[in-house]
Design an enzyme around this catalytic site. Sequence first.
Site, PDB file in Angstrom:
ATOM      1  N   VAL A 190      45.166  44.423  24.917  1.00 43.26           N
ATOM      2  CA  VAL A 190      45.866  43.076  25.468  1.00 43.26           C
ATOM      3  C   VAL A 190      45.985  42.028  24.522  1.00 43.26           C
ATOM      4  O   VAL A 190      46.682  40.909  24.709  1.00 43.26           O
ATOM      5  CB  VAL A 190      44.866  42.524  26.582  1.00 43.26           C
ATOM      6  CG1 VAL A 190      43.386  41.944  26.095  1.00 43.26           C
ATOM      7  CG2 VAL A 190      45.395  41.758  27.550  1.00 43.26           C
ATOM      8  N   ASP A 191      45.352  42.125  23.236  1.00 39.69           N
ATOM      9  CA  ASP A 191      45.198  41.010  22.473  1.00 39.69           C
ATOM     10  C   ASP A 191      46.338  41.043  21.439  1.00 39.69           C
ATOM     11  O   ASP A 191      46.243  41.001  20.312  1.00 39.69           O
ATOM     12  CB  ASP A 191      44.049  40.905  21.473  1.00 39.69           C
ATOM     13  CG  ASP A 191      43.693  42.346  20.972  1.00 39.69           C
ATOM     14  OD1 ASP A 191      44.184  43.429  21.364  1.00 39.69           O
ATOM     15  OD2 ASP A 191      42.758  42.080  19.862  1.00 39.69           O
ATOM     16  N   GLU A 281      39.181  54.650  17.977  1.00 45.95           N
ATOM     17  CA  GLU A 281      40.396  54.563  17.319  1.00 45.95           C
ATOM     18  C   GLU A 281      40.140  55.814  16.310  1.00 45.95           C
ATOM     19  O   GLU A 281      41.073  56.711  15.863  1.00 45.95           O
ATOM     20  CB  GLU A 281      40.615  53.482  16.413  1.00 45.95           C
ATOM     21  CG  GLU A 281      41.515  53.475  15.417  1.00 45.95           C
ATOM     22  CD  GLU A 281      42.181  52.148  14.822  1.00 45.95           C
ATOM     23  OE1 GLU A 281      42.795  51.349  15.413  1.00 45.95           O
ATOM     24  OE2 GLU A 281      41.482  51.507  13.961  1.00 45.95           O
ATOM     25  N   LYS A 323      42.215  36.227  16.731  1.00 44.46           N
ATOM     26  CA  LYS A 323      41.050  36.785  17.411  1.00 44.46           C
ATOM     27  C   LYS A 323      39.825  36.149  16.877  1.00 44.46           C
ATOM     28  O   LYS A 323      39.714  35.892  15.617  1.00 44.46           O
ATOM     29  CB  LYS A 323      40.862  38.282  16.943  1.00 44.46           C
ATOM     30  CG  LYS A 323      41.710  39.280  17.559  1.00 44.46           C
ATOM     31  CD  LYS A 323      41.069  39.564  19.011  1.00 44.46           C
ATOM     32  CE  LYS A 323      39.957  40.566  19.106  1.00 44.46           C
ATOM     33  NZ  LYS A 323      40.247  41.740  19.157  1.00 44.46           N
ATOM     34  N   ARG A 329      33.342  38.304  22.112  1.00 41.75           N
ATOM     35  CA  ARG A 329      32.712  39.458  22.331  1.00 41.75           C
ATOM     36  C   ARG A 329      31.161  38.913  22.950  1.00 41.75           C
ATOM     37  O   ARG A 329      30.502  39.651  23.497  1.00 41.75           O
ATOM     38  CB  ARG A 329      32.612  40.297  21.052  1.00 41.75           C
ATOM     39  CG  ARG A 329      33.849  40.945  20.991  1.00 41.75           C
ATOM     40  CD  ARG A 329      33.882  41.867  19.975  1.00 41.75           C
ATOM     41  NE  ARG A 329      35.082  42.828  19.744  1.00 41.75           N
ATOM     42  CZ  ARG A 329      35.565  43.256  18.661  1.00 41.75           C
ATOM     43  NH1 ARG A 329      34.815  43.308  17.568  1.00 41.75           N
ATOM     44  NH2 ARG A 329      36.737  44.161  18.552  1.00 41.75           N
TER      45      ARG A 329
HETATM   46  N1  UDP Z   1      38.711  44.628  25.702  1.00 39.48           N
HETATM   47  C1  UDP Z   1      38.215  43.470  26.639  1.00 39.48           C
HETATM   48  N2  UDP Z   1      37.110  42.985  26.360  1.00 39.48           N
HETATM   49  C2  UDP Z   1      36.391  43.168  25.510  1.00 39.48           C
HETATM   50  C3  UDP Z   1      36.577  43.867  24.479  1.00 39.48           C
HETATM   51  C4  UDP Z   1      37.694  44.948  24.735  1.00 39.48           C
HETATM   52  O1  UDP Z   1      39.325  43.556  27.583  1.00 39.48           O
HETATM   53  O2  UDP Z   1      35.229  42.539  25.686  1.00 39.48           O
HETATM   54  C5  UDP Z   1      39.893  45.471  25.605  1.00 39.48           C
HETATM   55  C6  UDP Z   1      40.798  44.598  25.474  1.00 39.48           C
HETATM   56  O3  UDP Z   1      42.156  45.097  26.141  1.00 39.48           O
HETATM   57  C7  UDP Z   1      41.005  44.806  23.907  1.00 39.48           C
HETATM   58  C8  UDP Z   1      40.693  46.179  23.874  1.00 39.48           C
HETATM   59  O4  UDP Z   1      39.852  46.602  24.726  1.00 39.48           O
HETATM   60  O5  UDP Z   1      42.403  44.316  23.389  1.00 39.48           O
HETATM   61  C9  UDP Z   1      40.265  46.584  22.398  1.00 39.48           C
HETATM   62  O6  UDP Z   1      39.391  45.758  21.728  1.00 39.48           O
HETATM   63  P1  UDP Z   1      39.730  44.810  20.802  1.00 39.48           P
HETATM   64  O7  UDP Z   1      41.024  44.177  20.653  1.00 39.48           O
HETATM   65  O8  UDP Z   1      38.710  43.635  20.683  1.00 39.48           O
HETATM   66  O9  UDP Z   1      39.650  45.756  19.444  1.00 39.48           O
HETATM   67  P2  UDP Z   1      40.289  45.502  17.938  1.00 39.48           P
HETATM   68  O10 UDP Z   1      41.654  45.184  18.215  1.00 39.48           O
HETATM   69  O11 UDP Z   1      39.635  44.217  17.297  1.00 39.48           O
HETATM   70  O12 UDP Z   1      40.275  46.822  17.157  1.00 39.48           O
HETATM   71 MN    MN Z   2      42.922  44.562  19.713  1.00 41.72          MN
END
Ligand code: UDP
Ligand code: MN
Length: 332
Positions: A190-191, A281, A323, A329
């Site tokens: 989602v980010d 991943e 982020k 988190r």
């Molecule tokens: N996510 C969420 N809440 C959280 C952690 C993760 O909704 O507390 C979902 C969200 O869609 C997020 C995805 O899991 O984009 C993957 O986590 P994140 O984006 O933090 O991982 P990164 O991109 O940093 O590896």
């Molecule tokens: Mn992410």
Amino acid sequence: MRYQRKTIQLLLFLLFLWTFQRMYHFSTKKVQRIYQCWSVNTQTEELKLSDWFFPNAINRSNVTTSWAAPVVWHGTYDEVVLENYYASHKITVGLTVFAVGRYVDRYLHTFINSADKYFMVGQKVIIYVLIDDFSKVPWVDLAPLRMLKIFEIKQEKRWQDISMMRMKTISEHVADHIQYEVDFLFCMDVDQIFVQKYGLETLGESVGQLHAHWYKTSPTELPYERSQLSEAYIPIGKGDFYYHAAVFGGTPVQVLNIARECFRGIMNDKKNNIEAVWHDESHLNKYFFLHKPTKILSPEYCWDQSGPNSIKNGTFKLYWAFKNYDFLRQSV
Ligand code: UDP
Ligand code: MN
């Protein structure tokens, strides 16, 4: 005499009507048949890779993988050819997105709003939102042909588990209903934010996303899981690319395979008290190492503007949102 002439006239008139009707009937049938032949031809003709993909159109090497899959970069595809083809081959494209805890308020609205503008413009789209609090779903005025489906999920305690358990939830939803609702499916973090058309060139049987930080690195240096105790283990020297779990996709059947297999690996690791270095991943990378994706998206399809690499301005379609991990988190 007058009576006879009238009868002949009437008979001639009837003969004329009969002939006209026969001719008319014949001609409409013929037109119908010609139309049917034409439409069957255009409906069944497969779109070939060489119709829309032009690897030599840009100045880059490795735009096709060793297993002949296209690596789609900006400038390598003809969107008009694709749009014409899909105009007579109607499809629906799904997009799953998870938002749990603080990610809901921080990212969900921007993600949906930008997807509405740029994701599969002109196609039917269903965005599946998986959220821990139904009441927090943002209001978004969607364009025609777009639909949201919202599902409530439970919040895991650790962020690693929130991320990993997506594989379980995705496989359940694809098996339950998504496979009957869409022709292609993408699963995304989602980010991130769409900023340009993210279109038909991205569709495929199974689609992997090159990670913006690692696409220039040689396989020996890639951050794969290196412990033999993990299901995600990839030996040094093996592996093709480092795929980013923030974007993957394919046909529903293929996405089901990906999600099920990754989840199986994750659960086996849990049983053996090990967690792969990059969680879901790492398992996705193992999956794509064993089952090569049929299409790969360049980092322009998931770009990090503040990352170590650079690309030509205006070529990226989706980028990472900012982020603040410490804040995001924490459980709410
Ligand atoms: N996510 C969420 N809440 C959280 C952690 C993760 O909704 O507390 C979902 C969200 O869609 C997020 C995805 O899991 O984009 C993957 O986590 P994140 O984006 O933090 O991982 P990164 O991109 O940093 O590896
Ligand atoms: Mn992410």
